[in-house]
Design a protein around this motif. Structure first.
Motif, PDB file in Angstrom:
ATOM      1  N   THR A  95       0.835  -1.207   0.000  1.00 62.74           N
ATOM      2  CA  THR A  95       0.000   0.000   0.000  1.00 62.74           C
ATOM      3  C   THR A  95       0.866   1.252   0.000  1.00 62.74           C
ATOM      4  O   THR A  95       0.614   2.221  -0.706  1.00 62.74           O
ATOM      5  CB  THR A  95      -0.885   0.033   1.254  1.00 62.74           C
ATOM      6  OG1 THR A  95      -1.417  -1.246   1.452  1.00 62.74           O
ATOM      7  CG2 THR A  95      -1.966   1.057   1.122  1.00 62.74           C
ATOM      8  N   MET A  96       1.903   1.201   0.836  1.00 60.79           N
ATOM      9  CA  MET A  96       2.786   2.347   0.972  1.00 60.79           C
ATOM     10  C   MET A  96       3.444   2.652  -0.369  1.00 60.79           C
ATOM     11  O   MET A  96       3.435   3.784  -0.843  1.00 60.79           O
ATOM     12  CB  MET A  96       3.847   1.931   1.989  1.00 60.79           C
ATOM     13  CG  MET A  96       4.760   2.971   2.491  1.00 60.79           C
ATOM     14  SD  MET A  96       5.660   2.065   3.794  1.00 60.79           S
ATOM     15  CE  MET A  96       6.915   3.176   4.178  1.00 60.79           C
TER      16      MET A  96
ATOM     17  N   ARG B 114       2.584   5.915  -2.669  1.00 59.66           N
ATOM     18  CA  ARG B 114       3.617   6.937  -2.886  1.00 59.66           C
ATOM     19  C   ARG B 114       3.945   7.089  -4.362  1.00 59.66           C
ATOM     20  O   ARG B 114       4.099   8.196  -4.855  1.00 59.66           O
ATOM     21  CB  ARG B 114       4.901   6.564  -2.171  1.00 59.66           C
ATOM     22  CG  ARG B 114       4.943   6.671  -0.703  1.00 59.66           C
ATOM     23  CD  ARG B 114       4.682   7.990  -0.067  1.00 59.66           C
ATOM     24  NE  ARG B 114       4.523   7.693   1.333  1.00 59.66           N
ATOM     25  CZ  ARG B 114       5.544   7.672   2.181  1.00 59.66           C
ATOM     26  NH1 ARG B 114       6.729   8.051   1.785  1.00 59.66           N
ATOM     27  NH2 ARG B 114       5.359   7.321   3.430  1.00 59.66           N
TER      28      ARG B 114
ATOM     29  N   ARG C 179       1.312   8.993  -6.227  1.00 56.97           N
ATOM     30  CA  ARG C 179       1.404  10.430  -5.991  1.00 56.97           C
ATOM     31  C   ARG C 179       2.612  11.046  -6.709  1.00 56.97           C
ATOM     32  O   ARG C 179       2.538  12.132  -7.261  1.00 56.97           O
ATOM     33  CB  ARG C 179       1.514  10.694  -4.494  1.00 56.97           C
ATOM     34  CG  ARG C 179       1.236  12.146  -4.175  1.00 56.97           C
ATOM     35  CD  ARG C 179       0.837  12.334  -2.752  1.00 56.97           C
ATOM     36  NE  ARG C 179       1.821  13.103  -2.000  1.00 56.97           N
ATOM     37  CZ  ARG C 179       2.032  14.397  -2.180  1.00 56.97           C
ATOM     38  NH1 ARG C 179       1.375  15.058  -3.094  1.00 56.97           N
ATOM     39  NH2 ARG C 179       2.935  15.022  -1.464  1.00 56.97           N
TER      40      ARG C 179
ATOM     41  N   ARG D 264      -2.865  22.212  -4.851  1.00 58.21           N
ATOM     42  CA  ARG D 264      -2.532  22.430  -3.440  1.00 58.21           C
ATOM     43  C   ARG D 264      -1.511  21.429  -2.929  1.00 58.21           C
ATOM     44  O   ARG D 264      -0.686  21.724  -2.091  1.00 58.21           O
ATOM     45  CB  ARG D 264      -3.800  22.336  -2.591  1.00 58.21           C
ATOM     46  CG  ARG D 264      -4.298  23.693  -2.135  1.00 58.21           C
ATOM     47  CD  ARG D 264      -5.420  23.501  -1.147  1.00 58.21           C
ATOM     48  NE  ARG D 264      -4.945  23.444   0.219  1.00 58.21           N
ATOM     49  CZ  ARG D 264      -5.722  23.062   1.232  1.00 58.21           C
ATOM     50  NH1 ARG D 264      -6.946  22.698   1.045  1.00 58.21           N
ATOM     51  NH2 ARG D 264      -5.221  23.040   2.461  1.00 58.21           N
ATOM     52  N   ALA D 265      -1.620  20.200  -3.456  1.00 54.57           N
ATOM     53  CA  ALA D 265      -0.750  19.144  -2.934  1.00 54.57           C
ATOM     54  C   ALA D 265       0.717  19.480  -3.168  1.00 54.57           C
ATOM     55  O   ALA D 265       1.576  19.159  -2.366  1.00 54.57           O
ATOM     56  CB  ALA D 265      -1.102  17.826  -3.600  1.00 54.57           C
TER      57      ALA D 265
ATOM     58  N   LEU E 267       7.241  32.896   5.112  1.00 51.99           N
ATOM     59  CA  LEU E 267       7.746  33.011   6.475  1.00 51.99           C
ATOM     60  C   LEU E 267       6.784  33.768   7.389  1.00 51.99           C
ATOM     61  O   LEU E 267       6.883  33.677   8.612  1.00 51.99           O
ATOM     62  CB  LEU E 267       9.124  33.689   6.472  1.00 51.99           C
ATOM     63  CG  LEU E 267      10.212  32.847   5.797  1.00 51.99           C
ATOM     64  CD1 LEU E 267      11.516  33.620   5.683  1.00 51.99           C
ATOM     65  CD2 LEU E 267      10.444  31.551   6.565  1.00 51.99           C
TER      66      LEU E 267
ATOM     67  N   GLN F 233       3.846  32.960   7.639  1.00 53.58           N
ATOM     68  CA  GLN F 233       3.004  31.894   8.186  1.00 53.58           C
ATOM     69  C   GLN F 233       3.736  31.046   9.213  1.00 53.58           C
ATOM     70  O   GLN F 233       3.279  30.842  10.306  1.00 53.58           O
ATOM     71  CB  GLN F 233       2.548  30.974   7.050  1.00 53.58           C
ATOM     72  CG  GLN F 233       1.953  31.718   5.876  1.00 53.58           C
ATOM     73  CD  GLN F 233       0.467  31.508   5.785  1.00 53.58           C
ATOM     74  OE1 GLN F 233      -0.040  30.506   6.264  1.00 53.58           O
ATOM     75  NE2 GLN F 233      -0.222  32.448   5.175  1.00 53.58           N
ATOM     76  N   ARG F 234       4.894  30.527   8.794  1.00 48.49           N
ATOM     77  CA  ARG F 234       5.669  29.714   9.736  1.00 48.49           C
ATOM     78  C   ARG F 234       7.139  29.712   9.344  1.00 48.49           C
ATOM     79  O   ARG F 234       7.498  30.081   8.230  1.00 48.49           O
ATOM     80  CB  ARG F 234       5.139  28.279   9.809  1.00 48.49           C
ATOM     81  CG  ARG F 234       5.089  27.527   8.490  1.00 48.49           C
ATOM     82  CD  ARG F 234       4.656  26.086   8.714  1.00 48.49           C
ATOM     83  NE  ARG F 234       3.211  25.961   8.886  1.00 48.49           N
ATOM     84  CZ  ARG F 234       2.619  24.948   9.508  1.00 48.49           C
ATOM     85  NH1 ARG F 234       3.336  23.998  10.046  1.00 48.49           N
ATOM     86  NH2 ARG F 234       1.306  24.875   9.602  1.00 48.49           N
ATOM     87  N   ASP F 235       7.977  29.302  10.291  1.00 49.15           N
ATOM     88  CA  ASP F 235       9.416  29.278  10.024  1.00 49.15           C
ATOM     89  C   ASP F 235       9.766  28.056   9.204  1.00 49.15           C
ATOM     90  O   ASP F 235       9.976  26.974   9.741  1.00 49.15           O
ATOM     91  CB  ASP F 235      10.198  29.240  11.342  1.00 49.15           C
ATOM     92  CG  ASP F 235      10.087  30.565  12.081  1.00 49.15           C
ATOM     93  OD1 ASP F 235       9.835  31.590  11.417  1.00 49.15           O
ATOM     94  OD2 ASP F 235      10.255  30.563  13.312  1.00 49.15           O
TER      95      ASP F 235
END
Lengths: 230, 554
Positions: B131-132, B136, B139, B174-175, B205, B207-209
């Motif tokens: 599955t993994m 992957r 994707r 978005r992904a 930045l 938004q977040r570091d």
């Protein structure tokens, strides 16, 4: 040769030995998975034992992974790497890893999440936390486990709910203490919870960092583990 | 509702059935396990090849085009998985459309140290399940599809178009938003638009570091000359993300530029302690140690870099030359000569031969063996006559200085002259050239020559553009071609020549040979000085001309 007593950094051996064992265990898991999948459940009498072997091996693997990761985080050797993860894919992988165990115990897994949800986190670390929580839930539940992933107040929440008897109140009271480390009195290593707390804290934004909490459900009997990621 | 795994969907199963796979692992058991997983996902048995070690993998990669490479990081003695990946990418044995999946027993700074273009598409931590892997890969295939048009524009060096494509995708995808933004920033730097890149970094930045965006912003500070701001930001990054090695490398570079050599040594020392197996980082540390006169440290770092380079495409001659200099400094010319003999065998290019001879001369001089030093200087002079080696500025200055003090004054001046010809507007270089001449008998003569060269070069650089403005296109082309022949490493000449060629083409129509000539000049300019705004504009113009010509032919 000089006569100085040998001084070895045991933690280093620990790390390299764990690394070595991880390779063997990965092979064991792979082979067991193959055998479990290929054996016919109805006609192969030792099937439950096989499933149990797979489960125990996965438990060892997850414990070793936690130990090794904590060692690396402590020594700044862990490559913390948050990426944008499709939640649907993440849930599918978690379920796949636990499918055999769920089937062998006749436990049903329910999943609830928005299929178009994405979030930034370190996939391997968070999978380590969720697998551990799921394992616990499978152990304590009656017949069902729920994995709910949702966005709440600007954070991602991952809930793992069971319908067993719920957490004992001592554990809920000492939830925070249980995350500090080994409690030799109760025999609980606390490794899983400690690991989870560390992983939660590593995920942070400007003003927030992640957290975990344990609670009992109010809609029906059972416990709930929550990982919250900013 | 009970959760069901649907397994690989139809589309993904078809991809598996069509794809060609390479499995690289030193354990027979792991190899067959991975093959079984691939078979269960729908792969064809005849489309799964297996390699048991790094060099076997490289050989196979050279013979067949693989869509997917599943490569274990640990491959026993010889190359590791990262080194196989580096060689495969460097030699273009895998294209941007193939997926490289690195399999590791565990995640650590060591196993995920691939930097920049040498990163795999995904890391998978064992144990690997069906599955993994199918999830992957599905994707990754989706992502490769998203990036295909961008990759194509990048391969044609049409970076402006690639940026437009990134923007288009960002509105819906978005992904892959983070990867698209990161790529867009890299592209903005390639086209010389740091302000636009800065805006993207800053919006991320806010938004977040995010460490890569922080390092990106620090690089902009560095390039803009605000070294203190770059240092402060990078210090913050390594303080919080102690395993993010790219930040250490940039911090050390910034400290060096600030003149804080000890600081740079300490920072690289920390990075090397975290991840000792980087060919490039060990070489950089060696160079800093050499600068500080820490000869033991330099020897250790260069040795390590040389040893690691044995299995790596990233090996550099500079590590050998540095090691020879360290031995020279330790009054051990015998070892130094051994290393120099080795570098000549490992790297057979005129540049390295010249640098090795120069280093040989320097080592002899240090050992007080003046006769041997002068002998080496004579050999350098001969090599300069024989080959059209393109030396970097630092080596040219070092070489001129050595030749000037070894009785080869004429050659010394020629080296300086060529350097000025290629960089007539670089103030820092002109100052260094002046310093070499200072206090020598040739000071006056040399300075006059340099000044004449400088003026002549600037005049030649612009002549073609002026002629083009007067619409004398053919004259402009021949004037700039002559300038290019005289100043083959002058970035402005190369850009102006391509500009004149393209303007002429717009007037006179498509000409295959001239398009090729323009493309060669542009690519050469971009190698010499990446990130020139004009490069991106001219390259886009060239691609448009090509497209127009192609559509007319259809």
């Amino acid at each position: 040769m000089d006569d100085k007593p040998m001084q070895a950094d045991v933690s280093l051996f620990l790390a390299s030995a764990v690394h070595d064992m991880k390779n063997s265990i990965s092979m064991l898991i792979g082979f067991l998975q193959k055998v479990v999948n290929e054996a016919d459940r109805e006609t192969f009498p030792a099937w439950p034992q096989l499933a149990q072997m797979l489960y125990e091996t996965q438990r060892i693997n997850s414990n070793l992974m936690h130990l090794l990761t904590l060692y690396k985080v402590g020594n700044h050797l862990y490559p913390f790497n948050p990426e944008t993860i499709p939640i649907d894919e993440f849930v599918t992988e978690v379920f796949a890893q636990n499918r055999t165990l769920l089937e062998s115990k006749g436990i049903e897994l329910e999943a609830e999440h928005d299929p178009d949800l994405y979030w930034d986190f370190d996939r391997d670390l968070v999978a380590g936390v969720i697998n551990h929580a799921l394992n616990n839930a499978i152990h304590y539940t009656r017949d069902r486990v729920r994995l709910v992933v949702l966005e709440r107040d600007g954070a991602l929440e991952l809930h793992i709910e069971d319908n067993g008897r719920g957490y004992p109140s001592a554990m809920l009271d000492e939830g925070a203490a249980a995350m500090r480390g080994v409690d030799f009195a109760t025999g609980s290593t606390g490794l899983g919870l400690y690991f989870s707390a560390i992983v939660a804290k590593m995920h942070r934004t400007r003003s927030h960092h992640g957290e975990i909490r344990l609670e009992n459900r109010t809609d029906e009997p059972g416990g709930r583990f929550v990982l919250r990621l900013p | 509702m009970a959760f069901q795994i649907t397994g690989p969907d139809k589309e993904s199963a078809e991809r598996f059935a069509k794809a060609v796979f390479l499995v690289v692992d030193d354990f027979q058991g792991m190899r067959s396990m991975l093959r079984d997983i691939l078979r269960n996902c729908g792969a064809n048995a005849s489309a799964i090849d297996m390699a048991a070690n790094g060099s076997e993998a490289v050989t196979m990669l050279g013979k067949r085009r693989y869509d997917v490479v599943l490569c274990d990081f640990d491959l026993g003695p010889g190359k590791n998985g990262q080194q196989v990946l580096e060689e495969a990418k460097h030699r273009q044995l895998v294209g941007p459309g193939s997926c490289w999946v690195m399999v590791t027993a565990e995640k650590s700074t060591e196993t995920v140290m691939g930097a920049g273009e040498y990163q795999p598409d995904a890391y998978l931590v064992k144990p690997i399940t069906e599955t993994m892997l199918s999830g992957r890969l599905a994707r990754l295939w989706q992502k490769k599809g998203s990036f295909a048009a961008i990759d194509k524009a990048m391969a044609a060096h049409d970076y402006l178009k690639a940026i437009r494509l990134c923007d288009e995708r960002l509105t819906t995808d978005r992904a892959n938003a983070a990867d698209l933004l990161r790529l867009k920033c890299d592209l903005l730097l390639k086209v010389g638009d740091p302000d636009a890149a800065r805006k993207v970094y800053e919006s991320i930045l806010a938004q977040r570091d995010v460490p890569w965006a922080q390092v990106g912003l620090a690089r902009l500070h560095f390039q803009g000359g605000d070294l203190e701001a770059a240092r402060d930001l990078l210090e913050q990054v390594v303080d919080i993300n102690r395993s993010y090695l790219e930040a250490y490398d940039w911090l050390a570079r910034t400290q060096l530029a600030l003149g804080d050599t000890e600081g740079a040594q300490a920072v690289l020392g920390r990075a090397v302690a975290l991840s000792p197996n980087s060919v490039t980082r060990q070489k950089n540390l060696g160079e800093i140690d050499l600068k500080l006169g820490n000869l033991d440290g330099a020897e250790r770092a260069f040795r390590k870099s040389v040893a690691l380079g044995k299995h790596s495409i990233l090996k550099t001659a500079d590590a050998y030359l540095g090691l020879a200099k360290a031995y020279g400094g330790k009054a051990n010319p015998v070892e130094a000569m051994k290393v120099l003999a080795e570098v000549g065998k490992e790297f057979d290019t005129p540049e390295v031969q010249l640098k090795a001879k120069l280093t040989e001369g320097l080592v002899h001089r240090q050992a007080g063996n003046e006769a041997a030093a002068r002998e080496a200087a004579r050999s350098v002079a001969e090599l300069l006559d024989q080959s059209a080696a393109q030396l970097d500025s630092t080596t040219s200055i070092e070489m001129a200085q050595f030749m000037l003090t070894s009785g080869e004054t004429e050659k010394a001046l020629a080296v300086l002259d060529a350097e000025v010809r290629n960089n007539p507007e670089n103030g820092q270089l002109l100052a260094e050239v002046d310093k070499v001449l200072e206090g020598t008998d040739l000071a006056e003569q040399g300075r006059a020559m340099i000044e004449a060269t400088r003026l002549e070069s600037i005049e030649m650089m612009n002549r073609g553009v002026l002629l083009a403005r007067e619409e004398r296109y053919e004259d402009a082309v021949s004037a700039m071609r002559a300038a290019r022949d005289k100043m083959p490493a002058n970035v402005r000449v190369l850009l102006n020549f391509s500009y004149v060629l393209l303007v002429a083409l717009q007037k006179t129509g498509y000409d295959r040979d001239r398009i090729r000539e323009a493309r060669e000049c542009l690519l050469r300019a971009n190698t010499l000085s990446p990130g020139e705004k004009r490069f991106a504009q001219l390259m886009s113009l060239l691609e448009n001309l090509e497209r127009e010509a192609a559509s007319r032919q259809d």
